[in-house]
Design a protein around this motif. Structure first.
Motif, PDB file in Angstrom:
ATOM      1  N   ALA A  52     -16.647 -17.078  -8.678  1.00 35.26           N
ATOM      2  CA  ALA A  52     -17.197 -15.746  -8.437  1.00 35.26           C
ATOM      3  C   ALA A  52     -16.264 -14.859  -7.608  1.00 35.26           C
ATOM      4  N   ILE A  53     -15.544 -15.459  -6.674  1.00 39.77           N
ATOM      5  CA  ILE A  53     -14.544 -14.719  -5.898  1.00 39.77           C
ATOM      6  C   ILE A  53     -13.284 -15.579  -5.814  1.00 39.77           C
ATOM      7  N   SER A  54     -12.175 -14.966  -5.435  1.00 37.18           N
ATOM      8  CA  SER A  54     -10.894 -15.670  -5.396  1.00 37.18           C
ATOM      9  C   SER A  54     -10.772 -16.534  -4.137  1.00 37.18           C
ATOM     10  N   ARG A  55      -9.837 -17.431  -4.174  1.00 34.08           N
ATOM     11  CA  ARG A  55      -9.562 -18.253  -2.988  1.00 34.08           C
ATOM     12  C   ARG A  55      -9.032 -17.395  -1.848  1.00 34.08           C
ATOM     13  N   ARG A  56      -8.291 -16.347  -2.182  1.00 35.94           N
ATOM     14  CA  ARG A  56      -7.818 -15.405  -1.158  1.00 35.94           C
ATOM     15  C   ARG A  56      -9.009 -14.815  -0.411  1.00 35.94           C
ATOM     16  N   GLU A  57      -9.986 -14.349  -1.171  1.00 32.83           N
ATOM     17  CA  GLU A  57     -11.188 -13.771  -0.557  1.00 32.83           C
ATOM     18  C   GLU A  57     -11.955 -14.820   0.236  1.00 32.83           C
ATOM     19  N   ARG A  58     -12.031 -16.033  -0.285  1.00 35.55           N
ATOM     20  CA  ARG A  58     -12.720 -17.109   0.440  1.00 35.55           C
ATOM     21  C   ARG A  58     -12.038 -17.400   1.775  1.00 35.55           C
ATOM     22  N   SER A  59     -10.707 -17.387   1.777  1.00 38.28           N
ATOM     23  CA  SER A  59      -9.988 -17.590   3.039  1.00 38.28           C
ATOM     24  C   SER A  59     -10.343 -16.507   4.046  1.00 38.28           C
ATOM     25  N   MET A  60     -10.360 -15.268   3.594  1.00 42.65           N
ATOM     26  CA  MET A  60     -10.683 -14.157   4.486  1.00 42.65           C
ATOM     27  C   MET A  60     -12.104 -14.298   5.044  1.00 42.65           C
ATOM     28  N   ILE A  61     -13.035 -14.595   4.168  1.00 47.06           N
ATOM     29  CA  ILE A  61     -14.433 -14.747   4.589  1.00 47.06           C
ATOM     30  C   ILE A  61     -14.575 -15.926   5.538  1.00 47.06           C
ATOM     31  N   THR A  62     -13.967 -17.043   5.177  1.00 52.15           N
ATOM     32  CA  THR A  62     -14.071 -18.248   6.007  1.00 52.15           C
ATOM     33  C   THR A  62     -13.527 -17.996   7.397  1.00 52.15           C
ATOM     34  N   LEU A  63     -12.351 -17.396   7.489  1.00 46.13           N
ATOM     35  CA  LEU A  63     -11.769 -17.130   8.800  1.00 46.13           C
ATOM     36  C   LEU A  63     -12.611 -16.150   9.606  1.00 46.13           C
ATOM     37  N   ALA A  64     -13.136 -15.127   8.966  1.00 46.24           N
ATOM     38  CA  ALA A  64     -14.000 -14.174   9.677  1.00 46.24           C
ATOM     39  C   ALA A  64     -15.257 -14.865  10.191  1.00 46.24           C
ATOM     40  N   LEU A  65     -15.857 -15.710   9.357  1.00 52.31           N
ATOM     41  CA  LEU A  65     -17.064 -16.414   9.777  1.00 52.31           C
ATOM     42  C   LEU A  65     -16.783 -17.408  10.900  1.00 52.31           C
ATOM     43  N   LEU A  66     -15.677 -18.119  10.811  1.00 49.80           N
ATOM     44  CA  LEU A  66     -15.326 -19.044  11.889  1.00 49.80           C
ATOM     45  C   LEU A  66     -15.167 -18.302  13.203  1.00 49.80           C
ATOM     46  N   ALA A  67     -14.467 -17.168  13.167  1.00 49.18           N
ATOM     47  CA  ALA A  67     -14.270 -16.379  14.385  1.00 49.18           C
ATOM     48  C   ALA A  67     -15.591 -15.811  14.890  1.00 49.18           C
ATOM     49  N   ALA A  68     -16.384 -15.255  13.986  1.00 52.15           N
ATOM     50  CA  ALA A  68     -17.640 -14.609  14.383  1.00 52.15           C
ATOM     51  C   ALA A  68     -18.632 -15.597  14.986  1.00 52.15           C
ATOM     52  N   THR A  69     -18.584 -16.830  14.532  1.00 48.37           N
ATOM     53  CA  THR A  69     -19.527 -17.839  15.038  1.00 48.37           C
ATOM     54  C   THR A  69     -18.925 -18.686  16.156  1.00 48.37           C
ATOM     55  N   GLY A  70     -17.701 -18.371  16.571  1.00 46.31           N
ATOM     56  CA  GLY A  70     -17.086 -19.088  17.681  1.00 46.31           C
ATOM     57  C   GLY A  70     -16.601 -20.488  17.328  1.00 46.31           C
ATOM     58  N   HIS A  98     -12.829  -6.753  11.266  1.00 47.42           N
ATOM     59  CA  HIS A  98     -14.271  -6.725  10.995  1.00 47.42           C
ATOM     60  C   HIS A  98     -15.027  -7.558  12.015  1.00 47.42           C
ATOM     61  N   VAL A  99     -14.467  -8.697  12.363  1.00 47.61           N
ATOM     62  CA  VAL A  99     -15.102  -9.540  13.383  1.00 47.61           C
ATOM     63  C   VAL A  99     -15.237  -8.758  14.682  1.00 47.61           C
ATOM     64  N   ALA A 100     -14.187  -8.040  15.071  1.00 46.34           N
ATOM     65  CA  ALA A 100     -14.235  -7.274  16.323  1.00 46.34           C
ATOM     66  C   ALA A 100     -15.388  -6.283  16.327  1.00 46.34           C
ATOM     67  N   ILE A 101     -15.564  -5.584  15.224  1.00 50.65           N
ATOM     68  CA  ILE A 101     -16.598  -4.557  15.161  1.00 50.65           C
ATOM     69  C   ILE A 101     -17.993  -5.154  15.020  1.00 50.65           C
ATOM     70  N   TYR A 102     -18.142  -6.153  14.165  1.00 52.99           N
ATOM     71  CA  TYR A 102     -19.474  -6.656  13.839  1.00 52.99           C
ATOM     72  C   TYR A 102     -19.908  -7.881  14.641  1.00 52.99           C
ATOM     73  N   ALA A 103     -18.953  -8.575  15.288  1.00 46.18           N
ATOM     74  CA  ALA A 103     -19.338  -9.782  16.020  1.00 46.18           C
ATOM     75  C   ALA A 103     -18.808  -9.821  17.446  1.00 46.18           C
ATOM     76  N   GLY A 104     -17.868  -8.941  17.758  1.00 47.64           N
ATOM     77  CA  GLY A 104     -17.396  -8.875  19.133  1.00 47.64           C
ATOM     78  C   GLY A 104     -15.895  -8.972  19.282  1.00 47.64           C
ATOM     79  N   VAL A 105     -15.373  -8.151  20.183  1.00 43.34           N
ATOM     80  CA  VAL A 105     -13.949  -8.093  20.455  1.00 43.34           C
ATOM     81  C   VAL A 105     -13.420  -9.424  21.005  1.00 43.34           C
TER      82      VAL A 105
END
Length: 127
Positions: A52-70, A98-105
Motif C-alpha cells: 500500500a505504501i513504499s518502504r521509503r514511506e514506511r521508514s519515515m513513518i516508523t522513525l517519526a513514530l519511534l521519536a514521537a513515542t519516545g 513533524h514530530v517536533a510540531i505534533y509530538a514535541g520539540v
C-alpha cells in the motif's frame, strides 16, 4: 516456517540487513523466541509486506513514530535501514520536523541527535 514468518524474515533481512538479523537470531533464546516470531510475522510479514505504501514511506513513518513515542533505542537501527529503503536524510529530517510540531520539540531534538550520530557512524564505516 509459515508463509508470513518466511516472508517477514525475508523483508526483515532486506530492510535491516543480514548482519543485524543474524545477530538478533543468534541472541534469541527461549525467553524471546515467541516474541521474535511475533514481530517477524506481524511487523515484517504483515505491515512491512503490504504494498500500500513504499518502504521509503514506511521508514519515515516508523522513525517519526519511534521519536514521537519516545522509543529512541530503535532509531539508530531504523536510520541504518534507510540505506536500504530509500529514505534520504532529508526525508528523515522532514519526518522529525513533524514530530517536533505534533509530538514535541524535545522528542524531535533527541531523535535528530541520534540520526546525526548514526549517519556519521555510517559514513565512517563506508569503504
Amino acid at each position: 516456517m509459515n508463509d508470513r514468518l518466511e516472508k517477514g524474515m525475508a523483508i526483515r533481512r532486506s530492510v535491516l540487513g543480514d548482519a543485524h538479523v543474524d545477530r538478533a537470531e543468534a541472541d534469541k533464546t527461549e525467553i524471546d523466541a515467541a516474541f521474535q516470531n511475533l514481530i517477524t510475522q506481524s511487523a515484517w510479514g504483515t505491515v512491512w509486506a503490504s504494498d500500500a505504501i513504499s518502504r521509503r514511506e514506511r521508514s519515515m513513518i516508523t522513525l517519526a513514530l519511534l521519536a514521537a513515542t519516545g522509543n529512541f533505542e530503535e532509531i539508530p537501527m531504523h536510520i541504518r535501514a534507510t540505506a536500504r529503503t530509500g529514505a534520504s536524510q532529508q526525508d528523515i529530517v522532514e519526518a522529525f520536523q513533524h514530530v517536533a510540531i505534533y509530538a514535541g520539540v524535545p522528542a524531535a531534538n533527541h531523535a535528530l541527535k541520534l540520526a546525526k550520530r548514526t549517519y556519521a557512524e555510517m559514513a565512517a564505516e563506508a569503504p
